[in-house]
Design a protein around this motif. Structure first.
Motif, PDB file in Angstrom:
ATOM      1  N   GLN A  68       2.631  22.008  20.336  1.00  0.00           N
ATOM      2  CA  GLN A  68       1.533  21.528  21.160  1.00  0.00           C
ATOM      3  C   GLN A  68       1.655  20.034  21.483  1.00  0.00           C
ATOM      4  OE1 GLN A  68      -0.937  23.253  22.666  1.00  0.00           O
ATOM      5  NE2 GLN A  68      -0.069  25.165  21.898  1.00  0.00           N
ATOM      6  N   GLN A  69       2.775  19.406  21.131  1.00  0.00           N
ATOM      7  CA  GLN A  69       2.960  17.993  21.446  1.00  0.00           C
ATOM      8  C   GLN A  69       3.054  17.799  22.958  1.00  0.00           C
ATOM      9  OE1 GLN A  69       4.981  19.634  19.322  1.00  0.00           O
ATOM     10  NE2 GLN A  69       4.495  18.767  17.332  1.00  0.00           N
ATOM     11  N   SER A  70       2.683  16.620  23.416  1.00  0.00           N
ATOM     12  CA  SER A  70       2.662  16.350  24.851  1.00  0.00           C
ATOM     13  C   SER A  70       4.046  16.392  25.485  1.00  0.00           C
ATOM     14  CB  SER A  70       2.014  14.994  25.118  1.00  0.00           C
ATOM     15  OG  SER A  70       2.740  13.966  24.478  1.00  0.00           O
ATOM     16  N   ALA A  71       5.100  16.173  24.717  1.00  0.00           N
ATOM     17  CA  ALA A  71       6.453  16.165  25.271  1.00  0.00           C
ATOM     18  C   ALA A  71       7.118  17.542  25.282  1.00  0.00           C
ATOM     19  CB  ALA A  71       7.325  15.195  24.480  1.00  0.00           C
ATOM     20  N   ALA A  72       6.435  18.559  24.815  1.00  0.00           N
ATOM     21  CA  ALA A  72       7.026  19.898  24.699  1.00  0.00           C
ATOM     22  C   ALA A  72       6.891  20.659  26.019  1.00  0.00           C
ATOM     23  CB  ALA A  72       6.373  20.664  23.560  1.00  0.00           C
ATOM     24  N   LEU A  73       7.825  20.467  26.925  1.00  0.00           N
ATOM     25  CA  LEU A  73       7.761  21.123  28.231  1.00  0.00           C
ATOM     26  C   LEU A  73       7.987  22.627  28.141  1.00  0.00           C
ATOM     27  CD1 LEU A  73       9.476  18.543  30.584  1.00  0.00           C
ATOM     28  CD2 LEU A  73       7.050  19.041  30.299  1.00  0.00           C
ATOM     29  N   ALA A  74       8.684  23.096  27.117  1.00  0.00           N
ATOM     30  CA  ALA A  74       8.867  24.539  26.956  1.00  0.00           C
ATOM     31  C   ALA A  74       7.522  25.231  26.799  1.00  0.00           C
ATOM     32  CB  ALA A  74       9.758  24.824  25.752  1.00  0.00           C
ATOM     33  N   ALA A  75       6.571  24.576  26.153  1.00  0.00           N
ATOM     34  CA  ALA A  75       5.236  25.151  25.978  1.00  0.00           C
ATOM     35  C   ALA A  75       4.511  25.277  27.308  1.00  0.00           C
ATOM     36  CB  ALA A  75       4.417  24.301  25.007  1.00  0.00           C
ATOM     37  N   VAL A  76       4.725  24.333  28.205  1.00  0.00           N
ATOM     38  CA  VAL A  76       4.086  24.387  29.524  1.00  0.00           C
ATOM     39  C   VAL A  76       4.640  25.560  30.320  1.00  0.00           C
ATOM     40  CG1 VAL A  76       3.766  23.138  31.699  1.00  0.00           C
ATOM     41  CG2 VAL A  76       3.646  21.916  29.536  1.00  0.00           C
ATOM     42  N   ALA A  77       5.942  25.762  30.275  1.00  0.00           N
ATOM     43  CA  ALA A  77       6.562  26.872  30.998  1.00  0.00           C
ATOM     44  C   ALA A  77       6.154  28.220  30.416  1.00  0.00           C
ATOM     45  CB  ALA A  77       8.080  26.730  30.970  1.00  0.00           C
ATOM     46  N   TRP A  78       5.956  28.286  29.113  1.00  0.00           N
ATOM     47  CA  TRP A  78       5.604  29.526  28.418  1.00  0.00           C
ATOM     48  C   TRP A  78       4.144  29.918  28.663  1.00  0.00           C
ATOM     49  CZ3 TRP A  78       2.007  30.224  24.475  1.00  0.00           C
ATOM     50  CH2 TRP A  78       2.088  31.422  23.772  1.00  0.00           C
ATOM     51  N   ALA A  79       3.271  28.946  28.725  1.00  0.00           N
ATOM     52  CA  ALA A  79       1.822  29.197  28.780  1.00  0.00           C
ATOM     53  C   ALA A  79       1.374  29.701  30.150  1.00  0.00           C
ATOM     54  CB  ALA A  79       1.066  27.921  28.430  1.00  0.00           C
ATOM     55  N   ASP A  80       0.303  30.509  30.133  1.00  0.00           N
ATOM     56  CA  ASP A  80      -0.338  30.901  31.389  1.00  0.00           C
ATOM     57  C   ASP A  80      -1.781  30.410  31.444  1.00  0.00           C
ATOM     58  OD1 ASP A  80      -1.624  32.660  29.671  1.00  0.00           O
ATOM     59  OD2 ASP A  80      -0.745  34.462  30.529  1.00  0.00           O
ATOM     60  N   GLY A  81      -2.145  29.525  30.503  1.00  0.00           N
ATOM     61  CA  GLY A  81      -3.485  28.959  30.481  1.00  0.00           C
ATOM     62  C   GLY A  81      -3.673  28.020  29.309  1.00  0.00           C
ATOM     63  N   PHE A  82      -4.928  27.649  29.109  1.00  0.00           N
ATOM     64  CA  PHE A  82      -5.290  26.725  28.043  1.00  0.00           C
ATOM     65  C   PHE A  82      -6.457  27.305  27.240  1.00  0.00           C
ATOM     66  CE2 PHE A  82      -3.838  24.257  31.669  1.00  0.00           C
ATOM     67  CZ  PHE A  82      -2.850  23.484  31.101  1.00  0.00           C
ATOM     68  N   VAL A  83      -6.454  27.031  25.947  1.00  0.00           N
ATOM     69  CA  VAL A  83      -7.609  27.326  25.108  1.00  0.00           C
ATOM     70  C   VAL A  83      -8.338  26.004  24.919  1.00  0.00           C
ATOM     71  CG1 VAL A  83      -8.384  28.016  22.817  1.00  0.00           C
ATOM     72  CG2 VAL A  83      -6.578  29.287  23.938  1.00  0.00           C
ATOM     73  N   ARG A  84      -9.638  26.018  25.155  1.00  0.00           N
ATOM     74  CA  ARG A  84     -10.454  24.808  25.034  1.00  0.00           C
ATOM     75  C   ARG A  84     -11.099  24.799  23.648  1.00  0.00           C
ATOM     76  NH1 ARG A  84     -15.427  23.395  29.130  1.00  0.00           N
ATOM     77  NH2 ARG A  84     -15.744  21.272  28.411  1.00  0.00           N
ATOM     78  N   ILE A  85     -10.763  23.773  22.845  1.00  0.00           N
ATOM     79  CA  ILE A  85     -11.282  23.662  21.486  1.00  0.00           C
ATOM     80  C   ILE A  85     -12.236  22.470  21.439  1.00  0.00           C
ATOM     81  CG2 ILE A  85     -10.697  23.348  19.039  1.00  0.00           C
ATOM     82  CD1 ILE A  85      -9.529  25.899  20.141  1.00  0.00           C
ATOM     83  N   ALA A  86     -13.493  22.729  21.102  1.00  0.00           N
ATOM     84  CA  ALA A  86     -14.497  21.671  21.012  1.00  0.00           C
ATOM     85  C   ALA A  86     -14.185  20.730  19.844  1.00  0.00           C
ATOM     86  CB  ALA A  86     -15.884  22.295  20.827  1.00  0.00           C
ATOM     87  N   PRO A  87     -14.657  19.492  19.908  1.00  0.00           N
ATOM     88  CA  PRO A  87     -14.391  18.544  18.825  1.00  0.00           C
ATOM     89  C   PRO A  87     -14.825  19.105  17.465  1.00  0.00           C
ATOM     90  CG  PRO A  87     -15.414  17.412  20.666  1.00  0.00           C
ATOM     91  CD  PRO A  87     -15.464  18.887  20.972  1.00  0.00           C
ATOM     92  N   GLY A  88     -13.909  19.056  16.502  1.00  0.00           N
ATOM     93  CA  GLY A  88     -14.209  19.486  15.140  1.00  0.00           C
ATOM     94  C   GLY A  88     -14.272  20.983  14.908  1.00  0.00           C
TER      95      GLY A  88
END
Length: 109
Positions: A68-88
């Motif tokens: 999930q690091q910002s530099a992991a472009l493989a994760a961007v290509a793999w994903a088809d969306g985002f999970v939104r996690i609230a603070p805490g």
């Protein structure tokens, strides 16, 4: 860009809330879908909302990419969306989480 700047630029340019293609410039709450987590997130950031790269699995649950690091472009290509996690918020497998499909954030064509 898709979540913050594009809707802002659309509004500044005179576009309405619906934008081109419907959901492109609607609030996040209008395009997010409840999904069942197939992952655990035990160390949430207590200061900010997190958007984790995720994919809907054949059974309808969402799984996270292991990187999930910002530099992991493989994760961007793999994903088809985002999970939104609230603070805490700690997430366990089987919990309902808000899922934002990339297809709902893109303009058609």
């Amino acid at each position: 860009f898709l979540l913050l700047l594009r809707p802002l630029l659309w509004r500044v340019a005179g576009g309405g809330m619906a934008g081109v293609g419907g959901a492109a410039c609607l609030p996040l709450s209008a395009v997010q879908q409840p999904r069942i987590a197939a992952f655990s997130w035990s160390t949430p950031d207590v200061r900010r909302t997190e958007f984790l790269r995720a994919r809907v699995m054949p059974d309808g649950q969402v799984a996270l990419h292991p990187q999930q690091q910002s530099a992991a472009l493989a994760a961007v290509a793999w994903a088809d969306g985002f999970v939104r996690i609230a603070p805490g918020l700690v997430v366990n497998p089987g919990d309902s989480v808000p899922y934002l499909p990339v297809s709902a954030l893109q303009l058609p064509g």
